[in-house]
Design a protein around this motif. Structure first.
Motif, PDB file in Angstrom:
ATOM      1  N   ASP A 300       0.857  -1.178   0.000  1.00 22.39           N
ATOM      2  CA  ASP A 300       0.000   0.000   0.000  1.00 22.39           C
ATOM      3  C   ASP A 300       0.893   1.228   0.000  1.00 22.39           C
ATOM      4  OD1 ASP A 300      -2.571  -1.307   0.187  1.00 22.39           O
ATOM      5  OD2 ASP A 300      -1.990  -1.863   2.220  1.00 22.39           O
ATOM      6  N   THR A 301       0.479   2.252  -0.712  1.00 20.14           N
ATOM      7  CA  THR A 301       1.366   3.394  -0.881  1.00 20.14           C
ATOM      8  C   THR A 301       0.607   4.713  -0.755  1.00 20.14           C
ATOM      9  OG1 THR A 301       3.023   4.388  -2.352  1.00 20.14           O
ATOM     10  CG2 THR A 301       1.067   3.478  -3.392  1.00 20.14           C
ATOM     11  N   GLN A 302       1.347   5.741  -0.414  1.00 20.40           N
ATOM     12  CA  GLN A 302       0.851   7.113  -0.319  1.00 20.40           C
ATOM     13  C   GLN A 302      -0.467   7.186   0.458  1.00 20.40           C
ATOM     14  OE1 GLN A 302       1.124   9.544  -3.834  1.00 20.40           O
ATOM     15  NE2 GLN A 302       2.702   8.245  -4.763  1.00 20.40           N
ATOM     16  N   LYS A 303      -0.399   6.656   1.682  1.00 19.74           N
ATOM     17  CA  LYS A 303      -1.610   6.630   2.511  1.00 19.74           C
ATOM     18  C   LYS A 303      -2.151   8.028   2.784  1.00 19.74           C
ATOM     19  CE  LYS A 303      -0.105   2.370   4.812  1.00 19.74           C
ATOM     20  NZ  LYS A 303       1.192   2.295   4.119  1.00 19.74           N
ATOM     21  N   ASP A 304      -1.241   9.027   2.789  1.00 19.44           N
ATOM     22  CA  ASP A 304      -1.692  10.393   3.032  1.00 19.44           C
ATOM     23  C   ASP A 304      -2.575  10.918   1.915  1.00 19.44           C
ATOM     24  OD1 ASP A 304       0.492  10.204   1.331  1.00 19.44           O
ATOM     25  OD2 ASP A 304       1.102  12.276   1.702  1.00 19.44           O
ATOM     26  N   LYS A 305      -2.418  10.344   0.709  1.00 19.13           N
ATOM     27  CA  LYS A 305      -3.195  10.801  -0.448  1.00 19.13           C
ATOM     28  C   LYS A 305      -4.376   9.896  -0.743  1.00 19.13           C
ATOM     29  CE  LYS A 305      -2.615  12.299  -5.248  1.00 19.13           C
ATOM     30  NZ  LYS A 305      -1.646  12.476  -6.363  1.00 19.13           N
ATOM     31  N   TRP A 306      -4.150   8.554  -0.700  1.00 18.13           N
ATOM     32  CA  TRP A 306      -5.189   7.611  -1.096  1.00 18.13           C
ATOM     33  C   TRP A 306      -5.602   6.650   0.020  1.00 18.13           C
ATOM     34  CZ3 TRP A 306      -1.185   7.437  -5.271  1.00 18.13           C
ATOM     35  CH2 TRP A 306      -1.515   8.302  -6.316  1.00 18.13           C
ATOM     36  N   GLY A 307      -5.085   6.844   1.233  1.00 17.10           N
ATOM     37  CA  GLY A 307      -5.377   5.878   2.297  1.00 17.10           C
ATOM     38  C   GLY A 307      -4.790   4.542   1.912  1.00 17.10           C
ATOM     39  N   PHE A 308      -5.618   3.509   1.943  1.00 17.86           N
ATOM     40  CA  PHE A 308      -5.181   2.197   1.480  1.00 17.86           C
ATOM     41  C   PHE A 308      -5.726   1.941   0.071  1.00 17.86           C
ATOM     42  CE2 PHE A 308      -4.672   1.729   6.039  1.00 17.86           C
ATOM     43  CZ  PHE A 308      -3.453   1.056   6.118  1.00 17.86           C
ATOM     44  N   GLY A 309      -5.950   3.020  -0.670  1.00 19.66           N
ATOM     45  CA  GLY A 309      -6.572   2.897  -1.974  1.00 19.66           C
ATOM     46  C   GLY A 309      -5.627   2.827  -3.150  1.00 19.66           C
ATOM     47  N   ALA A 310      -4.326   2.586  -2.900  1.00 22.81           N
ATOM     48  CA  ALA A 310      -3.364   2.472  -4.001  1.00 22.81           C
ATOM     49  C   ALA A 310      -2.307   1.443  -3.638  1.00 22.81           C
ATOM     50  CB  ALA A 310      -2.719   3.824  -4.287  1.00 22.81           C
ATOM     51  N   THR A 311      -1.773   0.781  -4.658  1.00 20.26           N
ATOM     52  CA  THR A 311      -0.762  -0.254  -4.465  1.00 20.26           C
ATOM     53  C   THR A 311       0.444   0.056  -5.347  1.00 20.26           C
ATOM     54  OG1 THR A 311      -2.339  -1.993  -3.906  1.00 20.26           O
ATOM     55  CG2 THR A 311      -0.208  -2.700  -4.741  1.00 20.26           C
ATOM     56  N   LEU A 312       1.620   0.112  -4.725  1.00 22.37           N
ATOM     57  CA  LEU A 312       2.875   0.293  -5.442  1.00 22.37           C
ATOM     58  C   LEU A 312       3.451  -1.083  -5.776  1.00 22.37           C
ATOM     59  CD1 LEU A 312       5.354   2.002  -6.401  1.00 22.37           C
ATOM     60  CD2 LEU A 312       6.238   1.739  -4.062  1.00 22.37           C
ATOM     61  N   VAL A 313       3.822  -1.271  -7.035  1.00 23.39           N
ATOM     62  CA  VAL A 313       4.385  -2.545  -7.489  1.00 23.39           C
ATOM     63  C   VAL A 313       5.821  -2.311  -7.927  1.00 23.39           C
ATOM     64  CG1 VAL A 313       4.154  -4.467  -9.100  1.00 23.39           C
ATOM     65  CG2 VAL A 313       2.113  -3.264  -8.296  1.00 23.39           C
ATOM     66  N   ARG A 314       6.774  -3.039  -7.309  1.00 19.56           N
ATOM     67  CA  ARG A 314       8.182  -3.001  -7.695  1.00 19.56           C
ATOM     68  C   ARG A 314       8.457  -4.189  -8.620  1.00 19.56           C
ATOM     69  NH1 ARG A 314      11.070   1.731  -6.286  1.00 19.56           N
ATOM     70  NH2 ARG A 314      10.371   2.417  -4.220  1.00 19.56           N
ATOM     71  N   ILE A 315       8.951  -3.886  -9.805  1.00 21.53           N
ATOM     72  CA  ILE A 315       9.178  -4.919 -10.823  1.00 21.53           C
ATOM     73  C   ILE A 315      10.643  -5.311 -10.840  1.00 21.53           C
ATOM     74  CG2 ILE A 315       8.978  -5.473 -13.293  1.00 21.53           C
ATOM     75  CD1 ILE A 315       6.832  -3.243 -13.426  1.00 21.53           C
ATOM     76  N   SER A 316      10.914  -6.618 -10.852  1.00 24.26           N
ATOM     77  CA  SER A 316      12.314  -7.090 -10.852  1.00 24.26           C
ATOM     78  C   SER A 316      12.908  -7.014 -12.251  1.00 24.26           C
ATOM     79  CB  SER A 316      12.365  -8.523 -10.359  1.00 24.26           C
ATOM     80  OG  SER A 316      11.557  -9.367 -11.134  1.00 24.26           O
TER      81      SER A 316
END
Length: 316
Positions: A300-316
């Motif tokens: 989960d990412t940027q909780k200050d902006k989207w709460g738990f409404g966004a997911t950051l994906v790190r690609i190998s």
């Protein structure tokens, strides 16, 4: 590995039929009870004919058709649209060719003047082809189905005209169609698609299909934005008429397409904005990401902006 092959996952106990192969090396496998799970192509192995010969049919799965082996030869009883119950809530849709004639088939959903293609391929005699799923509780919201058939005639014989059939499923009539589906050996809600006097307008169909074909400039893989908004109002204009399952399907299709593009164009990360809502979309995205081998991690990412409404994906 091809669509229709039966595979075993190397890092799990699941076995199933390959239903989709994406250009990013990802596949979708249909396991028991019709459930679809995503995986990397490199994590699946085709169950070979040698294994079949040694262990017998129960351990094998050289698949010659898209469905279990037919119970009988085609009886020339025509074409059927079948709704096969998976459980008390979910149905799988099959197009069944219980005839001796091969067809080019095109199945779509009708949203007023707009159509969405569900299936477009050759359907041989003796085939039951799964092409979609539905929620029983959303039957009132199902759009009409438009099914078009063009016979493939390889011999010099009397021409069979192409035809089409449009069906709007009515709950008051649906449950009266319970029968045993040809070639599946299962109870299903069966609708006979008898040839009608309404012949198919081939010119109109060609025009429609041509509009769907990607142009040369569209075939190049484009790098997506670093943030992808999956809110349905950002993806579809007339989303009010869509059922919840249809909205989820569209959102997941965009998620998978953008993730494939990110992987193929060498991006190191991408963020999917899915919102909070009831959490179904977030849960499904996280489930699919957890089964991919070329994802370093996701969170989960940027909780200050989207709460738990966004997911950051790190690609190998």
């Amino acid at each position: 590995m091809n669509i229709g092959d039966r595979v075993r996952l190397l890092h799990g106990k699941e076995e199933g039929i390959v239903r989709k192969i994406s250009s990013g090396g990802r596949i979708e496998v249909e396991i028991e009870d019709g459930f679809i799970i995503p995986a990397m192509k490199s994590e699946a192995v085709v169950i070979s004919e040698v294994e079949r010969a040694y262990f017998g049919d129960n351990e094998s799965n050289e698949v010659k058709a898209e469905t279990p082996a037919p119970l009988s030869a085609p009886k020339d009883q025509g074409l059927y649209l079948a709704f096969v119950p998976i459980n008390d809530q979910n149905l799988s849709l099959y197009l069944i060719n219980d005839s001796k004639q091969e067809y080019l088939a095109h199945a779509s959903e009708v949203f007023g003047p707009n159509h969405r293609t569900l299936l477009a391929e050759r359907i041989k005699p003796g085939i039951a082809k799964k092409f979609d799923d539905r929620l029983l509780k959303e039957m009132d919201q199902w759009p009409a189905f438009l099914l078009r058939f063009i016979p493939i005639q390889n011999q010099l014989e009397k021409a069979i005209p192409p035809f089409e059939r449009q069906l709007k499923i009515k709950p008051t009539q649906f449950f009266k169609h319970l029968s045993k589906a040809p070639f599946l050996g299962k109870s299903a809600y069966l609708f006979h698609l008898e040839q009608t006097t309404k012949e198919l307008d081939i010119q109109a169909l060609n025009y429609e299909l041509d509009a769907l074909r990607p142009k040369p400039e569209e075939q190049r893989i484009q790098r997506p934005n670093r943030s992808i908004d999956l809110h349905i109002e950002e993806l579809v204009e007339n989303h009010q008429s869509l059922s919840n399952s249809e909205k989820l399907r569209i959102q997941l299709e965009v998620f998978e397409r953008k993730l494939d593009q990110a992987i193929q164009t060498g991006m190191d990360e991408i963020t999917f904005i899915h919102g909070i809502g009831n959490g179904v979309l977030r849960k499904e995205i996280h489930k699919r990401l957890s089964q991919l081998g070329n994802i370093n991690y996701f969170q989960d990412t940027q909780k200050d902006k989207w709460g738990f409404g966004a997911t950051l994906v790190r690609i190998s």
